[in-house]
Enzyme design. Sequence first.
Site, PDB file in Angstrom:
ATOM      1  N   GLY A 151       0.837  -1.200   0.000  1.00  0.00           N
ATOM      2  CA  GLY A 151       0.000   0.000   0.000  1.00  0.00           C
ATOM      3  C   GLY A 151       0.868   1.245   0.000  1.00  0.00           C
ATOM      4  O   GLY A 151       0.695   2.133  -0.806  1.00  0.00           O
ATOM      5  N   GLY A 184       1.718  -6.998   4.059  1.00  0.00           N
ATOM      6  CA  GLY A 184       2.885  -7.768   3.648  1.00  0.00           C
ATOM      7  C   GLY A 184       3.995  -7.573   4.656  1.00  0.00           C
ATOM      8  O   GLY A 184       5.102  -8.084   4.514  1.00  0.00           O
ATOM      9  N   GLY A 191       8.109   0.859  15.650  1.00  0.00           N
ATOM     10  CA  GLY A 191       7.619   0.806  14.263  1.00  0.00           C
ATOM     11  C   GLY A 191       8.759   0.964  13.283  1.00  0.00           C
ATOM     12  O   GLY A 191       9.668   1.753  13.482  1.00  0.00           O
ATOM     13  N   GLU A 199       8.709   2.857   7.840  1.00  0.00           N
ATOM     14  CA  GLU A 199       9.059   3.984   6.982  1.00  0.00           C
ATOM     15  C   GLU A 199      10.476   4.497   7.124  1.00  0.00           C
ATOM     16  O   GLU A 199      11.038   5.066   6.181  1.00  0.00           O
ATOM     17  CB  GLU A 199       8.048   5.112   7.203  1.00  0.00           C
TER      18      GLU A 199
END
Lengths: 736, 330
Positions: free
Chosen positions: A236, A464, A699, A702
Amino acid sequence: MSSATIGAPYIRLDGRAKVTGAAKYAAEFKVSNVAQGVIVTSTIANGKITRIDTTAAESAPGVVTILTPSNAPRLPKNGEAGVNPPAGRRLQLLQTADVHYNNQPIAVVVAESLEEAYLAAALITVRYQVDAPKLDFEAGFAEAHPGKNKVPPMLSEGNVPEGFESAEVRVDQVYTTPMENHNPMEPHATIAAWDGEMLTLHDSTQYIFGVKQSVAKTLGIPNDNVRVLCPFTGGGFGSKGSTWSHVVLAAMAAKVAKRPVKISLARSQMFGPVGGRPQTHQHITLGAKHDGTLTAIRHDCYSHTSMIEDFVEPSSSATRMLYEAPVITTSQKLVPLAVGTPTFQRAPGEATGTFALEVAMDELAEQVKMDPIELRLKNYAEADPTSHKPFSGKHLRECYKQGAATFGWSKRQSAPRSQREGHLLIGHGMATATYPANRSQAEAAVRFEANGRVTVISGTQDLGTGTYTIMAQVAAATLGMPIDLVDAELGDTKMPQGPVSGGSQTAASVTPAVQAAAQQAVLKLVTLEIGNQASPFHNLQPDELDFKGGKLFRKAAPESGIAFTEVVKRNNNQPVEAKGSAEPSESTEEFSQHSWGAVFAEVSVDETLGTARVRRLTAVYDVGTLLNERTAKSQLIGGLVWATGLVLEEETHIDKVTGRPVNNNLAEYHVPVNLDLGDIDVAALNIPDKNFEPLGARGVGEIGITGAAAAIANAIYNAVGKRVRELPITPDKLMA
Amino acid sequence: MYPFSFQRADAADTAVDALAHGKNAKLLGGGTNLVDLMKQGVERPSELIDINRLPLAEITELPDGGLRLGATARNSDTASHPLVRTRYPMLAQSILAGASAQLRNMATDGGNLLQRTRCYYFYDTAYEQCNKRKPGSGCAAINGYNRVHGILGTSAECIATHPSDMCVALAALDAVVRVRGPRGERRIPFSEFHRLPGNTPQIETSLRADELILSIDLPKSPYAEHSHYLKVRDRASYAFALVSVAAAIEVEHGSIRSVRIAMGGVAHKPWRAEAAEKLLIGKPANEGSYRAAAELALVNAKTYEHNAFKVPMAKQSIVRALTIAAGEQA
Ligand SMILES: Cc1cc2nc3c(=O)[nH]c(=O)nc-3n(C[C@H](O)[C@H](O)[C@H](O)COP(=O)(O)OP(=O)(O)OC[C@H]3O[C@@H](n4cnc5c(N)ncnc54)[C@H](O)[C@@H]3O)c2cc1C
Ligand code: SF4
């Protein structure tokens, strides 16, 4: 079987299903009597449709229905009732004849088969009243505006004139990055099926609950009437974080056709209707003392948006927290162009902003004759330089140190053009990576099944990235059970609610909820048992009991426990389930929360031909706890791969007459191929950040794309002594 | 996709017959270009004649020491054929520099010759203007985004390039295309096979609509390993050439005895730099000579808004390719 541990590199639970084709993506669901929808898009960028002739198309074989602005169902507020960014955007739902960008949806053809739908779509003729489209980015600077966005347009810390006056050296340059389009392997797709007033959507999305709400609002139906399913998302990268036109158009077409309708975007339709990264023009001025101490940083950004909606690529955001300086001033302005509305693309802001800032830092290092790492350490921010809050966790020094050692940075020649191998010049460069740590409220459930297995459930998404795996892993670790006994379920709005999978927050939001749910589920086992006369634990106090390895036992007699299946049996064979939720606590407000990294690149450049190749990348990250070393590292590696494309290849070219993306296919829109990539060596410090969330994980989705483009660009400069400040650095720009 | 009928031919004659009698019929090789263009609505054949079962997949030696590449031989098989690799290594290099392994496994040698330009405006029917796709409609590329377009032999009607890598090597090797039509066989020298756009850019080759390519014949070559295919592109693999050069050179006692230079990515056809070749004969095999030849090869270049870089890139590529091809020859 030993109990699961946090961080262990378990293979993806869904890996087998994916490679065998058993994993079903949105367009692959078998829905009976489904018809195929194809979207027709505009071929002009600005104007009005004066006539759509569907006569030939309607009599083409297999056609079920055709929706155009003249016959499409009218929606509340002209289709704008659901506009609530980021989930709900300003959509093109055939409510008007206006055209705001080339490739805008203007009709939907529904037919029995995909081939028939495409043929009928080709038979439609459209006449327009064409107005001149605004397409010149630079020409728009004069009238650029700050936009109605959360990003403050202009921020200044300190005495700006003084900061620059006290500077002994300056870097004053413009850096640009191009328009880009996300190209996940799976194009966006939706199957819409109505059952009376109830709507079921199989949608490829990063945010099932966002789709549910946006679609309900846009159609003017109760939220509870919409169910969204998405067990797998084929990538995405931000482009599936919002609900785009095709989702609502599928629902509208299904209503009209009175049967389920499937719409799958063509690759060329990924260029415009579903967002992209806007181009940026970034003016950076650095002021510093001869010893490298920064006195002032200015970062003024222009980025484009569409004519219909403001989207800011906040390229200056990292500049506001990365280095200590008495003066930090940043601004963001928008230039509206007649193109599709841009959106979040992997590290929106940081990917483009760290390219500019970290190349500027390299330029400064050269001017003050300092090692680029030394310069960064000289200006190391111990606390957030603009919010003045302490960082929740920052071990960037260790990243520089470990990265430099692994890479062999000390062997670098600082003078450009000092390493040659035949036709090739070799160069080395580095840069800092950073990305905010985000987290939102999330819910999960954990269920003890009668067959001895445990199910963990959350209405989140797996792009994914490994969400299934880390959900099971955290549940298993919390319960002290082997991961093989845990099944994970996600991607259904009937499940407990999860947030958008954007901003790298899925892991940090969902896993604490999973942990809480597991604890609640154990508590439920305990409560059932102490309340049940048939139980050996009847009437004990809850804190006398504990759970591990699938067994409930008395702390005083750990060897004599009972399997949870016995509890389930005593519960009339009803599985024992509990929900848990987690949200950022107020104390997290006290901290500035970011992840960090140091990226090192070696490149070879053939300057006669202009070709640059990345030979190796070394990156060390401080991203808190790694929940699963394998899936986390593959995210970081993926980010570095994309950064290679960002710096060398990717660019959407817009035809300046028609405003149409010219290279709207994967033959001409270049992303990296295997041969473009050298060795990639990724390490993570794995130091938990408990100030941020209970498991200490920040996280990883990114940060990998940040900094790396600058590291590569700096290495190219080191190789050839030529600074290319306009991405992508293609052969024509590099050729001597 | 527009509807079409489909048939399989099992002999060259039946294929030619079907082609001559069909209306708007097209031959189907590997389909890697034709099927794409049909999906795009650019090609709209009413009949497809599958030639994959014709006995044309062989690569055979010719009596004169040359080689015959059957029209339906796969690009992959051609590139890995021992005789191609030893006698015409530049041809193998050029094929392997193109597309991807999967595409080369499907693509046929005949189809490769007839693949169509990758001009964006030709490929996307949303553009009103394209003289190649809609004769007389104009050329959107001339004033549009033309970074990948031609710099040699362009016309006011079309500035597209031929995208093939293989054909650049074939042009340098003086290949001959053997074709069959209703009136029998003929042989087309490679330099006459592809055309310049002029004012009929829709006519790309001298092959007639009712002709089938039987084979590509390579004459005996003196170059073998003294040749090189150089391709400059935006990424390391799986990208069309910005510029490419096929260079072959024979050096005797330090001076150039014979030489071939062909360029890709610069023109509507694989571009032979004949004047530059002539200039080099008898000259010393050194960088100075190569530079002079490169200058001459590009002397008539005409550039457009986004492709001026192709001129220096082509020159530098010629020098590099000749240098590598000459290697250590005395
Ligand atoms: C994504 C992508 C990237 C590519 N990159 C490159 C690249 O970098 N370099 C490069 O050189 N190529 C590249 N190609 C193009 C590829 O080489 C061609 O598509 C291929 O060679 C065509 O061969 P085919 O057999 O598939 O032709 P087809 O698609 O079957 O046919 C092409 C044309 O030839 C005609 N034809 C086929 N055989 C005969 C015959 N025997 N006689 C008469 N007419 C015939 C057909 O009617 C049709 O008009 C790329 C293609 C794609 C899709
Ligand atoms: S260059 Fe040729 S193919 Fe491209 S738009 Fe112009 S006429 Fe068409």
